[in-house]
Motif scaffolding. Structure first.
Motif, PDB file in Angstrom:
ATOM      1  N   SER A  92       0.818  -1.220   0.000  1.00 60.29           N
ATOM      2  CA  SER A  92       0.000   0.000   0.000  1.00 60.29           C
ATOM      3  C   SER A  92       0.850   1.267   0.000  1.00 60.29           C
ATOM      4  CB  SER A  92      -0.935   0.010   1.212  1.00 60.29           C
ATOM      5  OG  SER A  92      -0.183  -0.015   2.400  1.00 60.29           O
ATOM      6  N   ASN A  93       2.164   1.104  -0.194  1.00 63.43           N
ATOM      7  CA  ASN A  93       3.094   2.232  -0.277  1.00 63.43           C
ATOM      8  C   ASN A  93       2.969   3.135   0.951  1.00 63.43           C
ATOM      9  OD1 ASN A  93       5.134   3.695  -1.398  1.00 63.43           O
ATOM     10  ND2 ASN A  93       3.803   4.910  -2.731  1.00 63.43           N
ATOM     11  N   THR A  94       2.983   2.504   2.126  1.00 64.47           N
ATOM     12  CA  THR A  94       2.821   3.221   3.390  1.00 64.47           C
ATOM     13  C   THR A  94       4.029   2.980   4.271  1.00 64.47           C
ATOM     14  OG1 THR A  94       0.439   2.921   3.241  1.00 64.47           O
ATOM     15  CG2 THR A  94       1.323   3.535   5.379  1.00 64.47           C
ATOM     16  N   PHE A  95       4.618   4.059   4.741  1.00 66.27           N
ATOM     17  CA  PHE A  95       5.751   3.984   5.657  1.00 66.27           C
ATOM     18  C   PHE A  95       5.428   4.818   6.886  1.00 66.27           C
ATOM     19  CE2 PHE A  95       7.485   3.094   1.541  1.00 66.27           C
ATOM     20  CZ  PHE A  95       8.422   2.116   1.764  1.00 66.27           C
ATOM     21  N   ALA A  96       5.771   4.293   8.052  1.00 71.46           N
ATOM     22  CA  ALA A  96       5.561   5.019   9.306  1.00 71.46           C
ATOM     23  C   ALA A  96       6.897   5.084  10.039  1.00 71.46           C
ATOM     24  CB  ALA A  96       4.522   4.323  10.162  1.00 71.46           C
ATOM     25  N   ILE A  97       7.247   6.277  10.486  1.00 65.29           N
ATOM     26  CA  ILE A  97       8.515   6.498  11.184  1.00 65.29           C
ATOM     27  C   ILE A  97       8.193   7.060  12.553  1.00 65.29           C
ATOM     28  CG2 ILE A  97      10.690   7.738  11.134  1.00 65.29           C
ATOM     29  CD1 ILE A  97      10.264   7.785   8.032  1.00 65.29           C
ATOM     30  N   PHE A  98       8.665   6.349  13.582  1.00 65.86           N
ATOM     31  CA  PHE A  98       8.447   6.776  14.954  1.00 65.86           C
ATOM     32  C   PHE A  98       9.787   7.103  15.582  1.00 65.86           C
ATOM     33  CE2 PHE A  98       4.940   3.941  13.948  1.00 65.86           C
ATOM     34  CZ  PHE A  98       3.860   4.679  14.361  1.00 65.86           C
ATOM     35  N   GLY A  99       9.868   8.246  16.231  1.00 65.68           N
ATOM     36  CA  GLY A  99      11.093   8.665  16.900  1.00 65.68           C
ATOM     37  C   GLY A  99      11.044  10.146  17.192  1.00 65.68           C
ATOM     38  N   ASN A 100      12.164  10.671  17.661  1.00 65.56           N
ATOM     39  CA  ASN A 100      12.251  12.096  17.977  1.00 65.56           C
ATOM     40  C   ASN A 100      12.896  12.827  16.801  1.00 65.56           C
ATOM     41  OD1 ASN A 100      11.142  11.770  20.527  1.00 65.56           O
ATOM     42  ND2 ASN A 100      13.122  11.264  21.415  1.00 65.56           N
ATOM     43  N   PRO A 101      12.132  13.683  16.117  1.00 63.96           N
ATOM     44  CA  PRO A 101      12.715  14.405  14.987  1.00 63.96           C
ATOM     45  C   PRO A 101      13.481  15.637  15.448  1.00 63.96           C
ATOM     46  CG  PRO A 101      10.413  14.949  15.189  1.00 63.96           C
ATOM     47  CD  PRO A 101      10.702  13.921  16.246  1.00 63.96           C
ATOM     48  N   GLU A 102      14.514  15.971  14.691  1.00 65.45           N
ATOM     49  CA  GLU A 102      15.276  17.197  14.921  1.00 65.45           C
ATOM     50  C   GLU A 102      15.355  17.928  13.590  1.00 65.45           C
ATOM     51  OE1 GLU A 102      19.106  16.158  16.384  1.00 65.45           O
ATOM     52  OE2 GLU A 102      18.322  14.966  18.040  1.00 65.45           O
ATOM     53  N   THR A 103      15.100  19.226  13.609  1.00 69.44           N
ATOM     54  CA  THR A 103      15.229  20.017  12.394  1.00 69.44           C
ATOM     55  C   THR A 103      16.633  20.608  12.367  1.00 69.44           C
ATOM     56  OG1 THR A 103      12.884  20.532  12.450  1.00 69.44           O
ATOM     57  CG2 THR A 103      14.260  21.930  11.072  1.00 69.44           C
ATOM     58  N   LYS A 104      17.380  20.258  11.336  1.00 67.50           N
ATOM     59  CA  LYS A 104      18.764  20.709  11.234  1.00 67.50           C
ATOM     60  C   LYS A 104      18.998  21.358   9.889  1.00 67.50           C
ATOM     61  CE  LYS A 104      20.718  17.334  14.387  1.00 67.50           C
ATOM     62  NZ  LYS A 104      21.808  16.398  14.619  1.00 67.50           N
ATOM     63  N   LYS A 105      20.063  22.140   9.822  1.00 61.73           N
ATOM     64  CA  LYS A 105      20.448  22.756   8.564  1.00 61.73           C
ATOM     65  C   LYS A 105      21.304  21.775   7.772  1.00 61.73           C
ATOM     66  CE  LYS A 105      20.251  27.466  10.233  1.00 61.73           C
ATOM     67  NZ  LYS A 105      20.981  28.709  10.444  1.00 61.73           N
TER      68      LYS A 105
END
Length: 168
Positions: A92-105
């Motif tokens: 079904s072309n579905t991906f789930a990502i669980f974790g703590n995201p960080e926005t970086k340059k």
């Protein structure tokens, strides 16, 4: 009619007095404190559990051995997940990502991210390299000692370069 109202009021007061004499001073209602409703705030963990249950309906499977996940945004920033939990349902072309995201340059993740960049980020990479080269040139010029440079004599109108160099 006003006579009736006054008569009713008088009877009520008499009845109240009789009740007060018979039972004494009593309180109305319960002697217990009123129970207040306590709001329970749901945590992120509960939301993740619900989301995982919904995603299981797609037939997802756990993908292991993934160290990091990077999402490249249009504003040249990267959403970086380190050691995420990744689940996928390929059908079904579905991906789930669980974790703590960080926005970086882009520059912060530069050496490790080179093998992840695509054609859209190549232009950004070229711009970063130009910026670094120009910064290095500026630093070299700032570090250079003005005494070390060859002095070029100032030419005065009507004089020759050779004559000015002989004077100094």
């Amino acid at each position: 009619m006003s006579n009736n109202k006054e008569q009713i009021k008088a009877e009520l007061e008499e009845n109240r007095k009789k009740l007060a004499e018979k039972f004494g001073q009593t309180k109305m209602g319960s002697t217990l404190a009123r129970r207040k409703h306590k709001n329970v705030h749901q945590t992120q963990i509960n939301d993740d559990k619900k989301l995982k249950q919904v995603i299981k309906k797609f037939g997802v499977q756990q993908l292991g051995n993934i160290d990091e996940v990077n999402f490249f945004k249009d504003d040249n920033t990267i959403i970086h997940f380190s050691k995420p939990e990744v689940q996928a349902a390929i059908g079904s072309n579905t991906f789930a990502i669980f974790g703590n995201p960080e926005t970086k340059k882009f520059a912060e993740l530069m050496p490790e991210i080179l093998n992840h960049i695509g054609p859209n980020q190549m232009g950004l990479l070229q711009e970063l390299m130009k910026e670094n080269q120009s910064k290095e040139k500026v630093e070299k010029i700032a570090e250079a000692d003005p005494k070390d440079e060859d002095d070029i004599p100032v030419l005065v109108q009507g004089q020759n370069f050779e004559e000015a160099s002989k004077k100094e």
